[in-house]
Design an enzyme around this catalytic site. Structure first.
Site, mmCIF file in Angstrom:
data_model
loop_
_atom_site.group_PDB
_atom_site.id
_atom_site.type_symbol
_atom_site.label_atom_id
_atom_site.label_comp_id
_atom_site.label_asym_id
_atom_site.label_seq_id
_atom_site.Cartn_x
_atom_site.Cartn_y
_atom_site.Cartn_z
ATOM 1 N N ASP A 23 -0.727 -5.001 2.518
ATOM 2 C CA ASP A 23 0.270 -3.950 2.725
ATOM 3 C C ASP A 23 -0.365 -2.621 3.119
ATOM 4 O O ASP A 23 0.079 -1.960 4.068
ATOM 5 C CB ASP A 23 1.125 -3.776 1.475
ATOM 6 C CG ASP A 23 2.031 -4.975 1.229
ATOM 7 O OD1 ASP A 23 2.254 -5.737 2.185
ATOM 8 O OD2 ASP A 23 2.504 -5.149 0.095
ATOM 9 N N ARG A 40 -3.045 5.718 -12.621
ATOM 10 C CA ARG A 40 -2.459 6.483 -11.521
ATOM 11 C C ARG A 40 -2.968 7.926 -11.474
ATOM 12 O O ARG A 40 -3.287 8.411 -10.380
ATOM 13 C CB ARG A 40 -0.929 6.447 -11.588
ATOM 14 C CG ARG A 40 -0.307 5.052 -11.531
ATOM 15 C CD ARG A 40 -1.057 4.094 -10.643
ATOM 16 N NE ARG A 40 -0.398 2.799 -10.525
ATOM 17 C CZ ARG A 40 -1.027 1.672 -10.305
ATOM 18 N NH1 ARG A 40 -2.366 1.663 -10.229
ATOM 19 N NH2 ARG A 40 -0.377 0.537 -10.164
ATOM 20 N N SER A 47 3.095 -10.128 -8.547
ATOM 21 C CA SER A 47 2.579 -8.800 -8.232
ATOM 22 C C SER A 47 1.624 -8.431 -9.360
ATOM 23 O O SER A 47 2.020 -8.415 -10.537
ATOM 24 C CB SER A 47 3.721 -7.788 -8.152
ATOM 25 O OG SER A 47 3.213 -6.477 -8.002
ATOM 26 N N ASP A 106 5.556 3.564 -10.407
ATOM 27 C CA ASP A 106 4.357 4.142 -9.803
ATOM 28 C C ASP A 106 4.669 5.180 -8.732
ATOM 29 O O ASP A 106 3.897 6.115 -8.530
ATOM 30 C CB ASP A 106 3.464 3.038 -9.242
ATOM 31 C CG ASP A 106 2.692 2.307 -10.328
ATOM 32 O OD1 ASP A 106 2.520 2.893 -11.407
ATOM 33 O OD2 ASP A 106 2.272 1.166 -10.092
#
Length: 414
Positions: A14, A95, A175, A124
């Protein structure tokens, strides 16, 4: 000079496709930023070269494993951070460290926009964009999957048409997001919450039903953070990695939870965090030995609010920074050793030792010669119960004396 956009780059399909996709949609040059937080897989150099081969004008790579362990995992440990009493913030704490490097790269390369690969349904996107806005208020944010209609089918087609150096045929039903603190797995058949996880879901942990011999480990703490295992001084990263191996071999740290996402969706998540769960259990036990009672009770409230802030993407917020100061102050005397047995999916504390603890054997013992003055207890009980006693006397004065049947009925209601 062309506009420049910094892209959070993983090296996967991606984000590899997103390099060209963003360039075509915006006319901007793309700088790929890859940050290693212990997720494993390919080397940073391999990832960097792939980004360049996919069309990035620059590729910024950072080995942030030690930074992540010391500045993000350890604060999470000190806060006993379990979201919904279960999830040790595996993805949430990675993150902000990535955000710091994204903003640094934007400054270094003169970018005006930061891009990430999140969808519009997850947490996220909030964590990235709130963090970027906080550290770089002048920066704009875009998300190709959310904002530029980059679906997986389109990504595969784009990669094949442009001969991008990325695998497009391998189909993983899950995922997955992972780092040194743990591993998160979702989607696929796990979205039916009646389905149990299958063996192929797990990677960091072995089956706890077939464990090896028990493993006894002693964790040494200084001011709330581990500094040694079995007497061997190690770095934060080394301690987490070793505990991942040892606790993972015993099947410790498997979590299956229906979780409340920030965006209002309930999501089924599978987590593996063997080292994190074992170390947090040790830390909590040492706090029981070293924190004063009222301080410990209040810290639970602070810990929960800290956890919610971090889960919600507020790592850089003023309130979270203020709570950090309180938590750090509570850790001043959280020193000592915890001995644990790791076995069959459980990390069980067996021994505690602290030179700065509040456990006093002479006060606690029931043997002859104890130092506790038992004659003080009667007066303490009279004063401690005085408020409730006074209220009962008021009730009896106004409503009359309660019968034995009334007392029994009240007891049953409770």
């Amino acid at each position: 000079m062309k506009e420049r956009i910094v892209l959070a780059y993983s090296g996967g399909l991606d984000t590899s496709v997103a390099i060209g996709w963003i360039a075509e949609a915006t006319g901007a040059e793309v700088i790929a930023v890859a940050v290693d937080v212990g997720q494993g897989g390919e080397s940073l150099e391999t990832v960097r070269q792939r980004a360049l081969d996919c069309g990035a004008v620059e590729a910024y790579v950072a080995d942030a494993r030690d930074e992540f362990a010391e500045q993000y995992c350890w604060p999470t440990l000190k806060a006993n951070a379990y979201y919904m009493d279960a999830y040790p913030l595996v993805s949430a704490i990675s993150r902000p460290v990535i955000v710091r490097h994204l903003v640094a790269a934007a400054r270094q390369f003169g970018a005006s926009t930061v891009a990430h690969g999140c969808t519009g349904k997850g947490n996220d996107q909030v964590r990235f964009e709130v963090g970027i806005q906080t550290l770089g208020p002048d920066l704009k944010c875009i998300a190709p999957v959310r904002d530029l209609a980059l679906t997986r089918d389109k990504a595969i087609d784009y990669a094949e048409r442009n001969n991008l150096p990325i695998e497009t045929t391998k189909k993983n039903p899950f995922s997955i997001d992972q780092n040194v603190w743990g591993r998160a797995v979702e989607t696929g058949f796990l979205e039916d919450i009646w389905n149990g996880p299958t063996k192929d879901v797990y990677s960091y942990t072995d089956d706890p039903a077939f464990p090896p011999a028990p493993d006894v480990v002693t964790v040494t703490f200084a001011q709330g953070v581990p500094v040694a295992l079995d007497g061997r001084e190690l770095s934060a990263l080394q301690i987490i990695e070793e505990m991942n191996r040892r606790a993972g071999a015993q099947g410790i740290g498997r979590i299956d939870i229906v979780e409340d996402r920030l965006v209002g969706i309930k999501s089924r998540e599978i987590y593996e965090a063997p080292g994190a769960m074992a170390l947090m259990a040790a830390h909590q036990e040492l706090e029981r030995v070293t924190l004063e009672r009222e301080q410990a009770r209040f810290k639970k409230t602070v810990d929960q609010r800290w956890t919610e802030l971090v889960y919600d993407g507020q790592w850089f917020s003023p309130l979270k920074q203020s709570l950090d100061v309180f938590i750090d102050e509570t850790q001043r005397y959280v020193n000592g050793e915890i001995r644990m047995e790791l076995h069959a999916g459980r990390a069980t504390v067996q021994g505690r030792r602290s030179e700065t603890g509040l456990y006093d054997f002479n006060l606690a013992t029931y043997d002859t010669g104890d130092s506790f003055d038992q004659s003080s207890a009667r007066g303490f009980i009279d004063i401690f119960g005085l408020s409730a006693k006074t209220a009962t006397e008021r009730d009896q004065r106004v409503e009359g004396q309660a019968s034995l049947d009334d007392v029994a009925r009240l007891s049953n209601d409770v």
